[in-house]
Design a protein around this motif. Structure first.
Motif, mmCIF file in Angstrom:
data_model
loop_
_atom_site.group_PDB
_atom_site.id
_atom_site.type_symbol
_atom_site.label_atom_id
_atom_site.label_comp_id
_atom_site.label_asym_id
_atom_site.label_seq_id
_atom_site.Cartn_x
_atom_site.Cartn_y
_atom_site.Cartn_z
ATOM 1 N N TYR A 1 0.816 -1.216 0.000
ATOM 2 C CA TYR A 1 0.000 0.000 0.000
ATOM 3 C C TYR A 1 0.846 1.261 0.000
ATOM 4 N N TYR B 1 -12.701 -1.238 6.260
ATOM 5 C CA TYR B 1 -12.870 -1.831 4.929
ATOM 6 C C TYR B 1 -14.021 -1.172 4.168
ATOM 7 N N ASP C 1 -14.075 1.073 1.994
ATOM 8 C CA ASP C 1 -13.797 1.308 0.580
ATOM 9 C C ASP C 1 -13.747 0.013 -0.232
ATOM 10 N N TYR C 2 -13.837 -1.120 0.416
ATOM 11 C CA TYR C 2 -13.798 -2.403 -0.289
ATOM 12 C C TYR C 2 -15.170 -2.690 -0.882
ATOM 13 N N ASN D 1 -18.216 -5.490 1.772
ATOM 14 C CA ASN D 1 -17.810 -5.381 3.176
ATOM 15 C C ASN D 1 -19.036 -5.364 4.064
ATOM 16 N N ALA E 1 -14.327 -7.717 5.074
ATOM 17 C CA ALA E 1 -14.554 -7.587 3.638
ATOM 18 C C ALA E 1 -14.114 -8.871 2.947
ATOM 19 N N SER F 1 -12.224 -9.364 0.187
ATOM 20 C CA SER F 1 -10.823 -9.445 -0.235
ATOM 21 C C SER F 1 -9.892 -9.905 0.891
#
Length: 183
Positions: free
Chosen positions: A32, A111, A113-114, A117, A123, A125
């Motif tokens: 990241y 999470y 923005d996932y 979720n 979430a 991912s």
């Protein structure tokens, strides 16, 4: 439970807690590119949730593949993936509620923005990554650690467990008790 098993579980706990910390810090720093930060709730380089998660995998799911023929182990990979993914996701969700209740928030990223979720707490991912990690833990790392632990005498295993518990105890005291006393 035998003293030897408790000593081994204590050693496994700290090893997996450290592996989890390294994984989280590596993601933040190199993937990241957010820079380094201590991802743990404690001062040391360990994330207890990974230790608890790994012990949960060992207690619940490792017996499904331990000492089984290779073909049976390979056929169980999708099952182990799903079981560890679901177990780790449930543990992360429960831990987020526990941390929010005791500390006011949970100490990891949200999470929200996932794409898929739940309340920003879990979430899809990361859950998939937990499943992959669970397979790696149970198929690769845990058999290796079992072999290493078998080489230790009972006294060595007990001594290591006592040292680990003392260090964790001191860390928790410094994190949670000293700030309250200082106020």
């Amino acid at each position: 439970m035998k003293s030897r098993k408790l000593s081994e579980y204590t050693m496994f706990f700290i090893i997996y807690a450290c592996i989890g910390w390294i994984y989280e810090v590596s993601l933040e720093t190199f993937i990241y590119r957010w820079g380094f930060s201590n991802r743990g709730v404690l001062f040391g380089p360990w994330l207890p949730v990974y230790g608890f998660g790994a012990l949960t995998f060992i207690v619940l799911w490792y017996r499904l593949i331990k000492d089984k023929p290779v073909v049976k182990k390979l056929c169980m990979i999708p099952v182990i993936f799903l079981l560890t993914m679901l177990t780790a996701t449930a543990l992360e969700l429960l831990t987020s509620y526990l941390c929010e209740w005791t500390m006011g928030s949970w100490p990891w990223q949200t999470y929200k923005d996932y794409a898929i979720n739940f309340e920003g707490r879990i979430a899809l991912s990361p859950s998939i990554r937990f499943g992959i990690g669970g397979v790696v833990f149970l198929y690769v790392i845990q058999p290796f650690l079992d072999n290493l632990a078998a080489k230790l005498s009972d006294k060595q295993a007990k001594t290591a467990a006592i040292i680990i518990l003392a260090v964790l105890g001191i860390d928790m005291f410094c994190k949670f008790v000293l700030p309250v006393i200082s106020v």
